[in-house]
Design a protein around this motif. Sequence first.
Motif, PDB file in Angstrom:
ATOM      1  N   GLN A   1      13.030   8.503  -1.030  1.00  0.00           N
ATOM      2  CA  GLN A   1      13.830   7.554  -0.269  1.00  0.00           C
ATOM      3  C   GLN A   1      13.030   6.314   0.112  1.00  0.00           C
ATOM      4  O   GLN A   1      13.571   5.224   0.209  1.00  0.00           O
ATOM      5  N   ALA A   2      11.734   6.484   0.337  1.00  0.00           N
ATOM      6  CA  ALA A   2      10.903   5.366   0.779  1.00  0.00           C
ATOM      7  C   ALA A   2      10.421   4.503  -0.376  1.00  0.00           C
ATOM      8  O   ALA A   2      10.130   3.326  -0.191  1.00  0.00           O
ATOM      9  N   LEU A   3      10.337   5.067  -1.570  1.00  0.00           N
ATOM     10  CA  LEU A   3       9.814   4.343  -2.722  1.00  0.00           C
ATOM     11  C   LEU A   3      10.933   3.718  -3.537  1.00  0.00           C
ATOM     12  O   LEU A   3      12.080   4.163  -3.491  1.00  0.00           O
ATOM     13  N   ASP A   4      10.593   2.708  -4.299  1.00  0.00           N
ATOM     14  CA  ASP A   4      11.541   2.053  -5.204  1.00  0.00           C
ATOM     15  C   ASP A   4      12.092   3.090  -6.174  1.00  0.00           C
ATOM     16  O   ASP A   4      11.377   4.003  -6.603  1.00  0.00           O
ATOM     17  N   SER A   5      13.344   2.958  -6.537  1.00  0.00           N
ATOM     18  CA  SER A   5      13.988   3.956  -7.404  1.00  0.00           C
ATOM     19  C   SER A   5      13.344   4.048  -8.784  1.00  0.00           C
ATOM     20  O   SER A   5      13.480   5.046  -9.480  1.00  0.00           O
ATOM     21  N   SER A   6      12.597   3.021  -9.192  1.00  0.00           N
ATOM     22  CA  SER A   6      11.944   3.063 -10.503  1.00  0.00           C
ATOM     23  C   SER A   6      10.588   3.769 -10.456  1.00  0.00           C
ATOM     24  O   SER A   6       9.954   3.950 -11.491  1.00  0.00           O
ATOM     25  N   THR A   7      10.141   4.177  -9.290  1.00  0.00           N
ATOM     26  CA  THR A   7       8.851   4.850  -9.147  1.00  0.00           C
ATOM     27  C   THR A   7       8.964   6.289  -9.624  1.00  0.00           C
ATOM     28  O   THR A   7       9.888   7.003  -9.253  1.00  0.00           O
ATOM     29  N   SER A   8       8.026   6.713 -10.460  1.00  0.00           N
ATOM     30  CA  SER A   8       8.020   8.112 -10.882  1.00  0.00           C
ATOM     31  C   SER A   8       7.121   8.903  -9.929  1.00  0.00           C
ATOM     32  O   SER A   8       6.111   8.387  -9.452  1.00  0.00           O
ATOM     33  N   ILE A   9       7.524  10.113  -9.644  1.00  0.00           N
ATOM     34  CA  ILE A   9       6.775  10.966  -8.715  1.00  0.00           C
ATOM     35  C   ILE A   9       6.404  12.251  -9.433  1.00  0.00           C
ATOM     36  O   ILE A   9       7.237  12.873 -10.080  1.00  0.00           O
ATOM     37  N   THR A  10       5.138  12.631  -9.320  1.00  0.00           N
ATOM     38  CA  THR A  10       4.668  13.901  -9.859  1.00  0.00           C
ATOM     39  C   THR A  10       4.255  14.767  -8.682  1.00  0.00           C
ATOM     40  O   THR A  10       3.440  14.349  -7.857  1.00  0.00           O
ATOM     41  N   VAL A  11       4.846  15.950  -8.594  1.00  0.00           N
ATOM     42  CA  VAL A  11       4.527  16.854  -7.503  1.00  0.00           C
ATOM     43  C   VAL A  11       3.473  17.835  -7.983  1.00  0.00           C
ATOM     44  O   VAL A  11       3.655  18.515  -8.986  1.00  0.00           O
ATOM     45  N   VAL A  12       2.356  17.891  -7.260  1.00  0.00           N
ATOM     46  CA  VAL A  12       1.271  18.819  -7.586  1.00  0.00           C
ATOM     47  C   VAL A  12       1.126  19.831  -6.460  1.00  0.00           C
ATOM     48  O   VAL A  12       1.163  19.465  -5.296  1.00  0.00           O
ATOM     49  N   PRO A  13       0.979  21.102  -6.823  1.00  0.00           N
ATOM     50  CA  PRO A  13       0.864  22.145  -5.781  1.00  0.00           C
ATOM     51  C   PRO A  13      -0.454  22.079  -5.035  1.00  0.00           C
ATOM     52  O   PRO A  13      -1.400  21.527  -5.349  1.00  0.00           O
TER      53      PRO A  13
ATOM     54  N   THR B   1       0.847  -1.192   0.000  1.00  0.00           N
ATOM     55  CA  THR B   1       0.000   0.000   0.000  1.00  0.00           C
ATOM     56  C   THR B   1       0.877   1.235   0.000  1.00  0.00           C
ATOM     57  O   THR B   1       2.010   1.214   0.491  1.00  0.00           O
ATOM     58  N   MET B   2       0.376   2.299  -0.513  1.00  0.00           N
ATOM     59  CA  MET B   2       1.120   3.551  -0.592  1.00  0.00           C
ATOM     60  C   MET B   2       1.256   4.159   0.803  1.00  0.00           C
ATOM     61  O   MET B   2       0.268   4.320   1.503  1.00  0.00           O
ATOM     62  N   PRO B   3       2.482   4.489   1.227  1.00  0.00           N
ATOM     63  CA  PRO B   3       2.677   5.138   2.533  1.00  0.00           C
ATOM     64  C   PRO B   3       2.062   6.533   2.527  1.00  0.00           C
ATOM     65  O   PRO B   3       1.886   7.148   1.473  1.00  0.00           O
ATOM     66  N   ASP B   4       1.755   7.037   3.710  1.00  0.00           N
ATOM     67  CA  ASP B   4       1.198   8.379   3.850  1.00  0.00           C
ATOM     68  C   ASP B   4       2.348   9.384   3.892  1.00  0.00           C
ATOM     69  O   ASP B   4       3.122   9.409   4.838  1.00  0.00           O
ATOM     70  N   PHE B   5       2.443  10.200   2.848  1.00  0.00           N
ATOM     71  CA  PHE B   5       3.507  11.202   2.774  1.00  0.00           C
ATOM     72  C   PHE B   5       2.998  12.600   3.090  1.00  0.00           C
ATOM     73  O   PHE B   5       3.652  13.584   2.765  1.00  0.00           O
ATOM     74  N   THR B   6       1.850  12.703   3.728  1.00  0.00           N
ATOM     75  CA  THR B   6       1.298  14.005   4.086  1.00  0.00           C
ATOM     76  C   THR B   6       2.310  14.767   4.932  1.00  0.00           C
ATOM     77  O   THR B   6       2.836  14.237   5.912  1.00  0.00           O
ATOM     78  N   SER B   7       2.580  15.992   4.561  1.00  0.00           N
ATOM     79  CA  SER B   7       3.524  16.921   5.195  1.00  0.00           C
ATOM     80  C   SER B   7       4.976  16.463   5.128  1.00  0.00           C
ATOM     81  O   SER B   7       5.831  16.988   5.826  1.00  0.00           O
ATOM     82  N   LYS B   8       5.279  15.485   4.284  1.00  0.00           N
ATOM     83  CA  LYS B   8       6.654  15.023   4.088  1.00  0.00           C
ATOM     84  C   LYS B   8       7.228  15.680   2.835  1.00  0.00           C
ATOM     85  O   LYS B   8       6.502  16.109   1.939  1.00  0.00           O
ATOM     86  N   SER B   9       8.531  15.715   2.756  1.00  0.00           N
ATOM     87  CA  SER B   9       9.178  16.291   1.579  1.00  0.00           C
ATOM     88  C   SER B   9       9.232  15.268   0.449  1.00  0.00           C
ATOM     89  O   SER B   9       9.084  14.056   0.670  1.00  0.00           O
ATOM     90  N   VAL B  10       9.450  15.755  -0.765  1.00  0.00           N
ATOM     91  CA  VAL B  10       9.606  14.874  -1.920  1.00  0.00           C
ATOM     92  C   VAL B  10      10.824  13.979  -1.714  1.00  0.00           C
ATOM     93  O   VAL B  10      10.815  12.804  -2.067  1.00  0.00           O
ATOM     94  N   LYS B  11      11.856  14.516  -1.094  1.00  0.00           N
ATOM     95  CA  LYS B  11      13.059  13.739  -0.815  1.00  0.00           C
ATOM     96  C   LYS B  11      12.734  12.517   0.048  1.00  0.00           C
ATOM     97  O   LYS B  11      13.198  11.412  -0.223  1.00  0.00           O
TER      98      LYS B  11
END
Length: 162
Positions: free
Chosen positions: A150-162, A136-146
């Motif tokens: 670090q918690a996700l597999d290096s092959s995971t793509s991340i999209t940051v939305v404001p 399951t996806m961890p809760d990254f609320t109030s966490k940084s993209v960094k």
Amino acid sequence: MHTRTVAALTLTACEGTDTASSKPSSVQSANDQPLAAGNAPTTDDKKAATLPGMIGKSVQSAQDQAQAGGFYNLNSHDVLGRGRMQAFDRNCKVCSQTSTPGEHPTDTKVDFATVKLEETCPARDEGAAPRAAGSTMPDFTSKSVKVARQALDSSTSITVVP
């Protein structure tokens, strides 16, 4: 007219090419007798020292005091879980520490959980090593993209939305 003198300094190695005559052929003890097999120093000998409590001190002071006691395996992390780098140790304070104060081998790892000096220490350490993502996806609320990266597999793509 001003005259300026520039001096150059050249350093050379102390060891020449004839190493056979310049190095001892065996390990010697203080009284110039070869060490017996039972008296040889071992790497299992661990020096113990007292690690003081560092909570409330600046990270720089905590590191200095730990090193003065013989502890050099030091680490620190952002206790708020934002993954911030500590560019200036003097601007951060220690909220908690592992290993606990007391007697420890000097090769013990010491980790300081820190915040900026003007911040309040939280009740819980949010910045310990990120847990690896499972099914399951961890809760990254109030966490940084960094932290998320670090918690996700290096092959995971991340999209940051404001």
